[in-house]
Design a protein around this motif. Structure first.
Motif, PDB file in Angstrom:
ATOM      1  N   ALA B  79       0.905  -1.369   0.026  1.00  4.88           N
ATOM      2  CA  ALA B  79      -0.165   0.123   0.174  1.00  4.88           C
ATOM      3  C   ALA B  79       0.914   1.294  -0.138  1.00  4.88           C
ATOM      4  O   ALA B  79       0.687   2.394  -0.666  1.00  4.88           O
ATOM      5  N   SER B  80       1.940   1.306   0.614  1.00  5.86           N
ATOM      6  CA  SER B  80       2.694   2.267   0.927  1.00  5.86           C
ATOM      7  C   SER B  80       3.474   2.620  -0.472  1.00  5.86           C
ATOM      8  O   SER B  80       3.300   3.873  -0.993  1.00  5.86           O
ATOM      9  N   ALA B  81       3.965   1.497  -1.124  1.00  6.69           N
ATOM     10  CA  ALA B  81       4.849   1.851  -2.370  1.00  6.69           C
ATOM     11  C   ALA B  81       3.610   2.254  -3.401  1.00  6.69           C
ATOM     12  O   ALA B  81       3.974   3.234  -4.296  1.00  6.69           O
ATOM     13  N   ALA B  82       2.642   1.661  -3.484  1.00  6.91           N
ATOM     14  CA  ALA B  82       1.484   2.034  -4.360  1.00  6.91           C
ATOM     15  C   ALA B  82       1.156   3.440  -4.187  1.00  6.91           C
ATOM     16  O   ALA B  82       1.118   4.156  -5.268  1.00  6.91           O
ATOM     17  N   HIS B  83       0.700   4.021  -2.845  1.00  4.46           N
ATOM     18  CA  HIS B  83       0.599   5.150  -2.721  1.00  4.46           C
ATOM     19  C   HIS B  83       1.569   6.239  -2.978  1.00  4.46           C
ATOM     20  O   HIS B  83       1.177   7.478  -3.862  1.00  4.46           O
ATOM     21  N   ILE B  84       2.682   6.086  -2.653  1.00  6.44           N
ATOM     22  CA  ILE B  84       3.840   7.079  -3.088  1.00  6.44           C
ATOM     23  C   ILE B  84       4.103   7.132  -4.722  1.00  6.44           C
ATOM     24  O   ILE B  84       4.330   8.153  -5.099  1.00  6.44           O
ATOM     25  N   ALA B  85       4.088   6.026  -5.315  1.00  5.44           N
ATOM     26  CA  ALA B  85       4.087   6.190  -6.699  1.00  5.44           C
ATOM     27  C   ALA B  85       2.986   6.761  -7.309  1.00  5.44           C
ATOM     28  O   ALA B  85       3.083   7.736  -8.082  1.00  5.44           O
ATOM     29  N   SER B  86       1.655   6.523  -7.112  1.00  7.89           N
ATOM     30  CA  SER B  86       0.519   7.327  -7.466  1.00  7.89           C
ATOM     31  C   SER B  86       0.517   8.587  -7.195  1.00  7.89           C
ATOM     32  O   SER B  86       0.137   9.336  -8.244  1.00  7.89           O
ATOM     33  N   GLU B  87       0.975   8.857  -5.991  1.00  8.24           N
ATOM     34  CA  GLU B  87       1.020  10.424  -5.655  1.00  8.24           C
ATOM     35  C   GLU B  87       2.128  11.073  -6.562  1.00  8.24           C
ATOM     36  O   GLU B  87       1.860  12.227  -7.046  1.00  8.24           O
ATOM     37  N   SER B  88       3.221  10.395  -6.656  1.00 10.89           N
ATOM     38  CA  SER B  88       4.302  10.920  -7.595  1.00 10.89           C
ATOM     39  C   SER B  88       3.818  11.307  -8.843  1.00 10.89           C
ATOM     40  O   SER B  88       3.941  12.226  -9.592  1.00 10.89           O
ATOM     41  N   CYS B  89       2.987  10.348  -9.430  1.00  8.66           N
ATOM     42  CA  CYS B  89       2.411  10.592 -10.819  1.00  8.66           C
ATOM     43  C   CYS B  89       1.239  11.718 -10.904  1.00  8.66           C
ATOM     44  O   CYS B  89       1.390  12.514 -11.875  1.00  8.66           O
ATOM     45  N   ARG B  90       0.564  11.823  -9.791  1.00  8.81           N
ATOM     46  CA  ARG B  90      -0.333  12.893  -9.901  1.00  8.81           C
ATOM     47  C   ARG B  90       0.425  14.266  -9.603  1.00  8.81           C
ATOM     48  O   ARG B  90      -0.010  15.375 -10.371  1.00  8.81           O
ATOM     49  N   ASP B  91       1.665  14.243  -8.943  1.00 13.27           N
ATOM     50  CA  ASP B  91       2.498  15.540  -8.924  1.00 13.27           C
ATOM     51  C   ASP B  91       2.867  15.959 -10.227  1.00 13.27           C
ATOM     52  O   ASP B  91       3.030  17.138 -10.424  1.00 13.27           O
ATOM     53  N   ALA B  92       3.145  15.109 -11.100  1.00 19.42           N
ATOM     54  CA  ALA B  92       3.707  15.145 -12.323  1.00 19.42           C
ATOM     55  C   ALA B  92       2.692  15.439 -13.356  1.00 19.42           C
ATOM     56  O   ALA B  92       2.954  15.443 -14.756  1.00 19.42           O
ATOM     57  N   GLY B  93       1.429  15.348 -12.879  1.00 18.47           N
ATOM     58  CA  GLY B  93       0.154  15.684 -13.712  1.00 18.47           C
ATOM     59  C   GLY B  93      -0.250  14.529 -14.527  1.00 18.47           C
ATOM     60  O   GLY B  93      -1.063  14.621 -15.351  1.00 18.47           O
ATOM     61  N   GLU B  94      -0.066  13.594 -14.098  1.00 15.72           N
ATOM     62  CA  GLU B  94      -0.365  12.066 -14.794  1.00 15.72           C
ATOM     63  C   GLU B  94      -1.243  11.322 -13.907  1.00 15.72           C
ATOM     64  O   GLU B  94      -0.944  10.427 -13.377  1.00 15.72           O
ATOM     65  N   ARG B  95      -2.383  12.088 -13.726  1.00 17.35           N
ATOM     66  CA  ARG B  95      -3.662  11.513 -13.086  1.00 17.35           C
ATOM     67  C   ARG B  95      -3.987  10.046 -13.464  1.00 17.35           C
ATOM     68  O   ARG B  95      -4.462   9.116 -12.579  1.00 17.35           O
ATOM     69  N   GLY B  96      -3.952   9.812 -14.833  1.00 15.45           N
ATOM     70  CA  GLY B  96      -4.448   8.670 -15.242  1.00 15.45           C
ATOM     71  C   GLY B  96      -3.440   7.366 -14.737  1.00 15.45           C
ATOM     72  O   GLY B  96      -4.138   6.279 -14.100  1.00 15.45           O
TER      73      GLY B  96
END
Lengths: 329, 130
Positions: B79-96
């Motif tokens: 859960a931690s790894a997926a959460h951090i990775a998905s938040e990083s993508c959102r920070d980069a503007g890649e919400r999808g």
């Protein structure tokens, strides 16, 4: 002595209770409790600590990832499963212990009550002794059937529903869990109420005991035994009145053996209940509400188990005491 | 304590560098943020080893299978790894992409938690005995 003393009772007392006086029996019981208490406390505390640790980890993770994405939603689900897996294995072992204790108690009580009924018959109350023996066996068998066929399956269902409620969230199944618990309480309570009504109608529970002693006993039983403690406390007057009549050697040996049989499972389950209750009280500080509620519900499951054992024990105790009072005049 | 302070200092320094880089070289800023995040996570893993030892001792003392708490820790790690990775993508503007990682993380966490489900089922299977 025409009844067999179960080996479990002799093991707990460190010797056979035959020929023990009441004081020696109480002293042996106290020594038995003291010698087993360390292991019992450790065995009861560790599952509660494990449950609390699982809750703590989930709470810390949820606090760290305060969000609503799918991965974060899995955390309470995994936490609920971990908590039930940790407490469930313990609950299953205790259910086996409780079942075994009830079976031993039933088998012992049949011998004890038959022996006491025979003594009552010899002393000039054959009709009364036979009627009390028959009634005791009927209530005891009815209770064992209700527990085996309804209360224990309901206990499993209760744990399953409480787990699903914690996993899904939103209190959608909380009502069903409450209903199952109420149904088990009502079933045990009705049977015990019928038994106490029988005692009242048959005059076994005739007054004569110190009002203060009865009030104290009722308060203790009502608070010590969860779920059905209130109903059990109604029979405490009979216990107090009848205890005065315990003079015969068979009666004293029977009661000491009974206490030695009942105390270990009662202490095991009771301590688990207390420690889990403590974990449930502390859990809101370390995890979110639904995991905390799950721990509280699991405490209720241990409470129901304690109530079942308490109900069986009390029927045997009161029946034995009523036989003893008959045989003692 | 020391690790947490180092992580905080490294994180703040990295954020300052990422902010400075972001306008001219967004890809580089993203890579820098990821790299620093990975370093901080690697350093943090060491913090958990005493906790893992404690859990193992606790499970052994309680007579529980170490699998229960071990599985829970694996779920938390996924859960931690997926959460951090998905938040990083959102920070980069890649919400999808972030949503896809969320979905994959949720599914993986569920699969990892299967031994817990199995333990609960084995308890509830006792119902069949009645």
């Amino acid at each position: 002595m025409s009844f067999d003393i179960p080996s479990e009772a002799s093991d707990f007392l460190g010797g056979s209770p035959e020929n023990m006086t009441l004081d020696e029996g109480i002293s042996a019981l106290a020594e038995g409790v003291a010698s087993h208490s360390g292991g019992m406390l450790r065995a009861a505390a560790l599952p509660a600590v494990t449950v609390l640790t699982a809750a703590l980890f989930c709470g810390a993770a949820e606090t760290a990832f305060a969000g609503r994405d799918r991965t974060v939603k899995v955390i309470p689900l995994a936490g609920a499963l971990a908590i039930v897996a940790a407490a469930g294995s313990d609950l299953a072992a205790l259910m086996d212990m409780g079942r075994s204790a009830v079976e031993t108690l039933n088998s012992f009580s049949k011998g004890l009550l038959a022996s006491l009924a025979a003594a009552g018959g010899v002393l000039g109350s054959p009709g009364g002794a036979a009627a009390r023996y028959t009634a005791a066996m009927m209530f005891s068998d009815a209770l064992a059937t209700v527990i085996e066929r309804a209360a224990v399956p309901a206990l499993y269902l209760y744990v399953a529903v409480a787990t699903a409620d914690a996993a899904v969230g939103g209190d959608s199944l909380a009502g069903l869990a409450k209903l199952i618990k109420s149904a088990v309480t009502a079933a045990l309570g009705t049977l015990l109420a019928a038994f106490t009504l029988y005692l009242a109608l048959s005059g076994i529970a005739a007054g004569g005991a110190d009002a203060l002693a009865i009030k104290a006993a009722k308060t203790v039983i009502s608070n010590a035994v969860p779920v059905v403690g209130g109903v059990l406390s109604d029979a405490s007057e009979t216990v107090i009145v009848s205890t005065r009549a315990v003079r015969s050697a068979a009666g004293i040996t029977g009661l000491i053996a009974f206490a030695a049989l009942v105390l270990p499972p009662f202490l095991h389950i009771g301590l688990r209940y207390l420690f889990l209750k403590l974990a449930a009280a502390v859990s809101p500080l370390v995890c979110e509400g639904r995991l905390s509620k799950l721990i509280e519900n699991l405490t209720g499951a241990f409470g129901m188990l304690l109530g079942m054992l308490g109900a069986c024990s009390l029927i045997t105790l009161v029946s034995a005491l009523s036989m003893i009072s008959l045989s003692s005049g | 304590m020391e690790t947490a302070l180092k992580a905080a200092v490294a994180g703040l320094t990295a954020v300052a560098a990422v902010l400075a880089l972001k306008r001219d070289n967004p890809a580089g800023a993203f890579v820098l943020a990821l790299a620093v995040g990975t370093v901080i996570l690697s350093a943090t893993v060491g913090i958990f080893s005493p906790a893992a030892e404690f859990l193992s001792e606790l499970a052994e003392a309680a007579g529980l299978s170490g699998e229960i708490l071990g599985t829970l820790l694996r779920v938390l790690a996924v859960a931690s790894a997926a959460h951090i990775a998905s938040e990083s993508c959102r920070d980069a503007g890649e919400r999808g992409v972030g949503a896809a990682i969320d979905l994959a993380g949720g599914a993986a966490a569920l699969v990892v938690s299967l031994p817990l489900l199995s333990a609960v089922f084995s308890f509830l299977r006792g119902f069949a005995g009645h």
